[in-house]
Scaffold this motif. Structure first.
Motif, PDB file in Angstrom:
ATOM      1  N   ARG A 159       0.822  -1.216   0.000  1.00 35.20           N
ATOM      2  CA  ARG A 159       0.000   0.000   0.000  1.00 35.20           C
ATOM      3  C   ARG A 159       0.853   1.262   0.000  1.00 35.20           C
ATOM      4  O   ARG A 159       0.420   2.297  -0.517  1.00 35.20           O
ATOM      5  CB  ARG A 159      -0.976  -0.043   1.191  1.00 35.20           C
ATOM      6  N   MET A 160       2.041   1.187   0.564  1.00 29.43           N
ATOM      7  CA  MET A 160       2.964   2.320   0.461  1.00 29.43           C
ATOM      8  C   MET A 160       3.327   2.560  -1.004  1.00 29.43           C
ATOM      9  O   MET A 160       3.399   3.703  -1.458  1.00 29.43           O
ATOM     10  CB  MET A 160       4.230   2.053   1.278  1.00 29.43           C
ATOM     11  N   LEU A 161       3.542   1.476  -1.762  1.00 28.36           N
ATOM     12  CA  LEU A 161       3.872   1.597  -3.180  1.00 28.36           C
ATOM     13  C   LEU A 161       2.670   2.071  -3.996  1.00 28.36           C
ATOM     14  O   LEU A 161       2.802   2.881  -4.911  1.00 28.36           O
ATOM     15  CB  LEU A 161       4.361   0.247  -3.722  1.00 28.36           C
ATOM     16  N   LYS A 162       1.494   1.572  -3.662  1.00 26.25           N
ATOM     17  CA  LYS A 162       0.292   1.883  -4.438  1.00 26.25           C
ATOM     18  C   LYS A 162      -0.249   3.284  -4.159  1.00 26.25           C
ATOM     19  O   LYS A 162      -0.670   4.000  -5.090  1.00 26.25           O
ATOM     20  CB  LYS A 162      -0.789   0.842  -4.142  1.00 26.25           C
ATOM     21  N   MET A 220       1.841   8.000   3.997  1.00 27.15           N
ATOM     22  CA  MET A 220       0.637   7.674   4.772  1.00 27.15           C
ATOM     23  C   MET A 220      -0.440   7.132   3.839  1.00 27.15           C
ATOM     24  O   MET A 220      -0.564   7.572   2.709  1.00 27.15           O
ATOM     25  CB  MET A 220       0.115   8.924   5.494  1.00 27.15           C
ATOM     26  N   PHE A 221      -1.201   6.160   4.322  1.00 23.21           N
ATOM     27  CA  PHE A 221      -2.372   5.708   3.582  1.00 23.21           C
ATOM     28  C   PHE A 221      -3.474   5.351   4.568  1.00 23.21           C
ATOM     29  O   PHE A 221      -3.221   5.164   5.755  1.00 23.21           O
ATOM     30  CB  PHE A 221      -2.040   4.522   2.666  1.00 23.21           C
ATOM     31  N   THR A 274      -6.859   2.892   5.677  1.00 20.46           N
ATOM     32  CA  THR A 274      -7.404   1.549   5.554  1.00 20.46           C
ATOM     33  C   THR A 274      -8.448   1.387   6.652  1.00 20.46           C
ATOM     34  O   THR A 274      -8.686   2.312   7.434  1.00 20.46           O
ATOM     35  CB  THR A 274      -6.291   0.484   5.691  1.00 20.46           C
ATOM     36  N   LYS A 275      -9.077   0.230   6.695  1.00 18.17           N
ATOM     37  CA  LYS A 275      -9.980  -0.093   7.801  1.00 18.17           C
ATOM     38  C   LYS A 275      -9.638  -1.492   8.266  1.00 18.17           C
ATOM     39  O   LYS A 275      -9.808  -2.462   7.539  1.00 18.17           O
ATOM     40  CB  LYS A 275     -11.444  -0.021   7.373  1.00 18.17           C
ATOM     41  N   ILE A 276      -9.084  -1.592   9.477  1.00 15.67           N
ATOM     42  CA  ILE A 276      -8.690  -2.879  10.036  1.00 15.67           C
ATOM     43  C   ILE A 276      -9.200  -3.002  11.461  1.00 15.67           C
ATOM     44  O   ILE A 276      -9.259  -2.029  12.203  1.00 15.67           O
ATOM     45  CB  ILE A 276      -7.152  -3.076   9.996  1.00 15.67           C
ATOM     46  N   LEU A 277      -9.589  -4.226  11.818  1.00 12.05           N
ATOM     47  CA  LEU A 277     -10.087  -4.524  13.160  1.00 12.05           C
ATOM     48  C   LEU A 277     -11.214  -3.575  13.569  1.00 12.05           C
ATOM     49  O   LEU A 277     -11.297  -3.145  14.714  1.00 12.05           O
ATOM     50  CB  LEU A 277      -8.932  -4.476  14.171  1.00 12.05           C
ATOM     51  N   GLY A 278     -12.051  -3.236  12.585  1.00 15.41           N
ATOM     52  CA  GLY A 278     -13.233  -2.430  12.863  1.00 15.41           C
ATOM     53  C   GLY A 278     -12.997  -0.941  12.968  1.00 15.41           C
ATOM     54  O   GLY A 278     -13.919  -0.200  13.322  1.00 15.41           O
ATOM     55  N   GLU A 279     -11.805  -0.456  12.634  1.00 14.66           N
ATOM     56  CA  GLU A 279     -11.485   0.949  12.828  1.00 14.66           C
ATOM     57  C   GLU A 279     -10.948   1.590  11.557  1.00 14.66           C
ATOM     58  O   GLU A 279     -10.112   1.005  10.853  1.00 14.66           O
ATOM     59  CB  GLU A 279     -10.422   1.096  13.936  1.00 14.66           C
ATOM     60  N   LYS A 280     -11.414   2.819  11.270  1.00 19.44           N
ATOM     61  CA  LYS A 280     -10.786   3.616  10.219  1.00 19.44           C
ATOM     62  C   LYS A 280      -9.390   3.988  10.712  1.00 19.44           C
ATOM     63  O   LYS A 280      -9.244   4.561  11.793  1.00 19.44           O
ATOM     64  CB  LYS A 280     -11.613   4.868   9.931  1.00 19.44           C
ATOM     65  N   THR A 281      -8.401   3.655   9.903  1.00 20.52           N
ATOM     66  CA  THR A 281      -7.026   3.728  10.378  1.00 20.52           C
ATOM     67  C   THR A 281      -6.126   4.407   9.361  1.00 20.52           C
ATOM     68  O   THR A 281      -6.210   4.144   8.164  1.00 20.52           O
ATOM     69  CB  THR A 281      -6.482   2.306  10.652  1.00 20.52           C
ATOM     70  N   ALA A 282      -5.254   5.276   9.861  1.00 19.62           N
ATOM     71  CA  ALA A 282      -4.200   5.859   9.038  1.00 19.62           C
ATOM     72  C   ALA A 282      -2.897   5.156   9.393  1.00 19.62           C
ATOM     73  O   ALA A 282      -2.554   5.036  10.574  1.00 19.62           O
ATOM     74  CB  ALA A 282      -4.088   7.357   9.306  1.00 19.62           C
ATOM     75  N   VAL A 283      -2.191   4.696   8.382  1.00 19.15           N
ATOM     76  CA  VAL A 283      -0.895   4.053   8.608  1.00 19.15           C
ATOM     77  C   VAL A 283       0.187   5.074   8.266  1.00 19.15           C
ATOM     78  O   VAL A 283       0.312   5.494   7.109  1.00 19.15           O
ATOM     79  CB  VAL A 283      -0.741   2.784   7.744  1.00 19.15           C
TER      80      VAL A 283
END
Length: 465
Positions: free
Chosen positions: A58-61, A66-67, A69-78
């Motif tokens: 996702r860093m490449l894409k 920063m990108f 996503t939604k993981i473990l039920g949470e809107k998340t910024a990586v």
């Protein structure tokens, strides 16, 4: 009339302000990325694929900074890269607060309001994890490691070191944190701890056969066992047993501001969290140290020479001293390189104040995911990153700032980093002093990404010195 006009004006101003704020928030430039499927988001790819690849792809894409996503039920910024790492660790408790996945909250019952006496206070105030406190436990750690290696390795030609590393690490943790020195009692807890650890970041589906279901059952069994330990410890303290320096004894003796002692179930939950923190990553690192030393005989010989120099300078039977730790510089480099090449799951934060970074705005209430894997395998920061090279940590060749942080940094730096260091170095000292080995399967596959595990248990062909 004037009063009515004033009230209407105030209402109009308030409504305008509210609408402008909503519009501004709605037009905020969120980072690129995808929330994935409804409800589950991208949790499946994150948990059941490879978390390092999940982030890297996702860093490449989308963006190397920063990108979303939604993981473990949470809107998340990586947040990615050294600049992102610096931004995150420089704004702890300003923009971010600690967040634990809901599965972890459930297993450790940490979704309840925080009690007056919390775990960081209990651990940090008496300084249990500071070097001056750890000094008095070092000899015991050394003796436990020697004994366990003798029991499980002497006379054996093939030894699976992954389960052995877990037994040794858990035995030391139980002695240090709980004051328990009963190998049989501890050995039967290993599988229970493993199930809880695997369930800490999992989809909360409590159906037979799921990771979360097994973790739930394991947590209940572990909690029951720990409550029994707490009761035994209380009885021993009431009967005037000798001085007890373990963390559990201190927690039992401590009280909240009202003078009440913590309930036994609450103490058990806190001890479970502390034990798992001092168990999983340490045993995994030890396992992969064994793998890399087995695959690199030249590095093994250099580590052995360093450790033998320490051993021959001591009288026979004298355990390790604190001063010996400072002499294990190359051995520590080997451990550091292992932690770089086998990074562990990241940590989550909750956004407590909307912020803008790298041109993107992250709303309050979102989660932020941080992982060291965004930098530790990058050729931009580490020359020939796939090569196991402990010498890269020598003076003058240290990694650039904020690229290598296996224990985190700043306010959220792992308080047990010194404890982990001496447990791992004590193991390395004893294993290379007494044995050499070669891999039974040099190409053994590693499963899992949140918790890397050699699929066959890392069997080695053992030779005794």
């Amino acid at each position: 009339m004037e009063l009515f006009t004033l009230v209407v004006s105030i209402l109009l101003i308030a409504i305008t302000f509210f609408l402008l704020r909503r519009r501004s928030s709605g037009n905020a430039r969120l980072p690129p990325g995808s929330f994935g499927w409804p409800i589950i988001g991208e949790s499946v790819e994150f948990l059941f694929g490879n978390s390092e690849k999940f982030v890297g792809d996702r860093m490449l894409k989308y963006s190397p900074e920063m990108f979303k996503t939604k993981i473990l039920g949470e809107k998340t910024a990586v947040i990615c890269g050294p600049a992102g790492n610096k931004f995150l660790f420089s704004n702890e408790e300003k923009l971010f607060s600690m967040f634990r996945p809901h599965s972890m909250q459930h297993l450790f019952r940490s979704n309840k309001p925080k009690p007056a006496l919390n775990m960081p206070e209990v651990v940090r105030q008496p300084g249990f994890l500071k070097p001056e406190a750890l000094m008095r436990y070092l000899a015991g750690m050394d003796l436990i490691t020697q004994k366990q290696l003798h029991i499980h390795c002497d006379g054996k030609k093939i030894v699976e070191f992954y389960p052995l590393s877990k037994t040794i690490t858990l035995t030391i943790a139980c002695q240090f944190f709980l004051g328990i020195n009963n190998p049989d009692r501890i050995a039967r807890l290993v599988e229970t701890f493993d199930d809880v650890t695997r369930g800490m970041a999992s989809i909360m589906l409590n159906l037979p056969g799921t990771t979360f279901y097994r973790a739930n059952k394991a947590a209940a069994a572990l909690r029951k066992e720990l409550i029994a330990v707490v009761e035994e410890k209380k009885e021993a303290m009431a009967e005037g047993a000798g001085p007890m320096h373990d963390i559990l004894s201190h927690m039992i003796a401590a009280s909240d501001p009202s003078g009440s002692c913590l309930p036994e179930s609450e103490i058990a939950d806190k001890m479970m969290g502390l034990l798992i923190s001092g168990y999983g990553n340490v045993s995994t690192t030890i396992t992969f140290v064994m793998k890399h030393l087995g695959l690199n005989p030249d590095i093994y010989e250099r580590v052995r020479a360093e450790q033998l120099a320490i051993a021959v300078a001591k009288k026979e039977g004298v355990p390790l001293h604190w001063e010996d730790m400072a002499k294990m510089k190359y051995s520590w480099n080997v451990i550091c390189e292992t932690m770089r090449m086998v990074p562990f799951q990241g940590t989550f934060r909750e956004v407590i104040e909307e912020f803008t970074y790298a041109g993107y705005t992250i709303p309050k209430g979102w989660k932020v995911y941080w992982t060291v894997s965004t930098t530790c395998m990058s050729p931009q920061y580490f020359k020939d990153p796939k090569r196991f090279n402990p010498s890269r940590y020598d003076e003058g060749e240290a990694p650039p700032p904020y690229t290598y942080m296996p224990f985190g940094k700043g306010l959220r730096m792992c308080p047990g980093n010194e404890y982990a260091r001496i447990v791992m170095l004590t193991f390395v000292h004893n294993v290379v002093k007494n044995y050499r080995w070669e891999m039974v399967d040099p190409n053994e596959k590693v499963s899992g990404s949140m918790i890397p595990e050699p699929q066959k248990g890392l069997p080695v062909r053992l030779y005794h010195h």
